[in-house]
Write a protein that holds these residues in place. Structure first.
Motif, short mmCIF file in Angstrom:
data_model
loop_
_atom_site.label_atom_id
_atom_site.label_comp_id
_atom_site.label_asym_id
_atom_site.label_seq_id
_atom_site.Cartn_x
_atom_site.Cartn_y
_atom_site.Cartn_z
N TYR A 74 0.83 -1.21 0.00
CA TYR A 74 0.00 0.00 0.00
C TYR A 74 0.86 1.26 0.00
O TYR A 74 0.67 2.16 -0.83
N TRP A 75 1.82 1.33 0.93
CA TRP A 75 2.62 2.54 1.05
C TRP A 75 3.57 2.72 -0.14
O TRP A 75 3.79 3.85 -0.60
N ASP A 77 3.01 1.72 -3.21
CA ASP A 77 2.20 2.14 -4.36
C ASP A 77 1.70 3.57 -4.18
O ASP A 77 1.74 4.38 -5.12
N ARG A 78 1.26 3.90 -2.98
CA ARG A 78 0.69 5.24 -2.75
C ARG A 78 1.73 6.33 -2.89
O ARG A 78 1.44 7.42 -3.42
N THR A 83 -1.93 8.59 -9.68
CA THR A 83 -3.03 8.23 -10.56
C THR A 83 -3.74 9.50 -11.01
O THR A 83 -4.23 10.28 -10.18
N ARG A 89 -1.74 5.84 -14.64
CA ARG A 89 -0.78 5.88 -13.54
C ARG A 89 0.62 6.12 -14.06
O ARG A 89 0.99 5.65 -15.14
#
Length: 235
Positions: A74-75, A77-78, A83, A89
């Motif tokens: 999660y971190w 990718d974030r 996006t 993306r």
């Protein structure tokens, strides 16, 4: 999948996997990477970089252990990707390198999580290996420089002068799956009050160097820039 024409193969960010004992300077290696860095710490050992102003840290604690896989992806990718409104993306320009500090700790959490969620223990290790393989390939696809660190594990083997040999403190197949895309694998230790990294697999420690012909290097000289790579190739 990407295709590169002959003579047009790009040189992406190098990936370094360094393992060693406590206090050997593994975390401090992150200071050598250029630009702004994103560091995910899985053991809370951030004191070595407390004097920096170019490293953003996501520090995992015991309360995060049960969600280690989800939070890690999660971190990453974030913070590394953006996006757009149209759904497209692309890599953010906020960070120039990524560090995973203490993959040994991450592996132990992942193993516990998979074992606790599994009804059939026979597939547990295979699942762990695939998750780490996918993580490493995801990092490679960012094309950013990457540093991963791990603890050392003493083997039953000794070198020619009787000194113990080491390997990363990871399951062997999990390590092989994770380290496959890494350009450099080395064991860091302190010799004569100097931090040295052994990259030579012929000495017996787990090591590899696909970037140049160095077999042993001072820790302070591990990370080489693209300009230095080009110079080495010309020579």
């Amino acid at each position: 999948m990407q295709f590169y024409k002959k003579g047009q193969i790009p040189n992406f960010g190098n990936m370094y996997f360094i393992y060693g004992g406590k206090g050997t300077g593994k975390t401090s290696l992150s200071k050598q990477l250029p630009g702004n860095k994103l560091l995910l710490s899985f053991d809370g050992s951030t004191n070595a970089i407390s004097d920096t102003d170019d490293i953003q840290v996501i520090s995992f604690g015991q309360s995060d252990a049960k969600d280690a896989q989800k939070l890690t992806t999660y971190w990453l990718d974030r913070l590394l990707y953006v996006t757009e409104e149209d759904g497209k993306r692309h890599l953010s320009d906020e960070f120039d390198a990524v560090i995973l500090d203490n993959v040994t700790a991450l592996q132990n959490w992942v193993i516990n999580n998979i074992e606790n969620a599994s009804k059939d223990g026979r597939q547990n290790w295979n699942t762990v290996q695939m998750w780490f393989r996918d993580l490493a390939m995801w990092l490679r696809d960012t094309k950013l420089p990457v540093l991963a660190t791990a603890h050392e594990l003493t083997t039953d083997l000794k070198d020619a002068i009787g000194a113990p040999l080491f390997k990363p403190d990871m399951n062997d197949k999990t390590f092989n799956a994770f380290a496959a895309p890494f350009d450099v694998v080395g064991h860091i230790s302190i010799k004569n009050n100097e931090r040295i990294i052994d990259l030579d697999p012929e000495k017996g420690n787990q090591g590899a160097n696909r970037l140049d012909d160095r077999k042993e290097v001072k820790a302070s000289e591990l990370i080489i820039s693209e300009n230095e790579e080009e110079k080495n190739e010309d020579n």
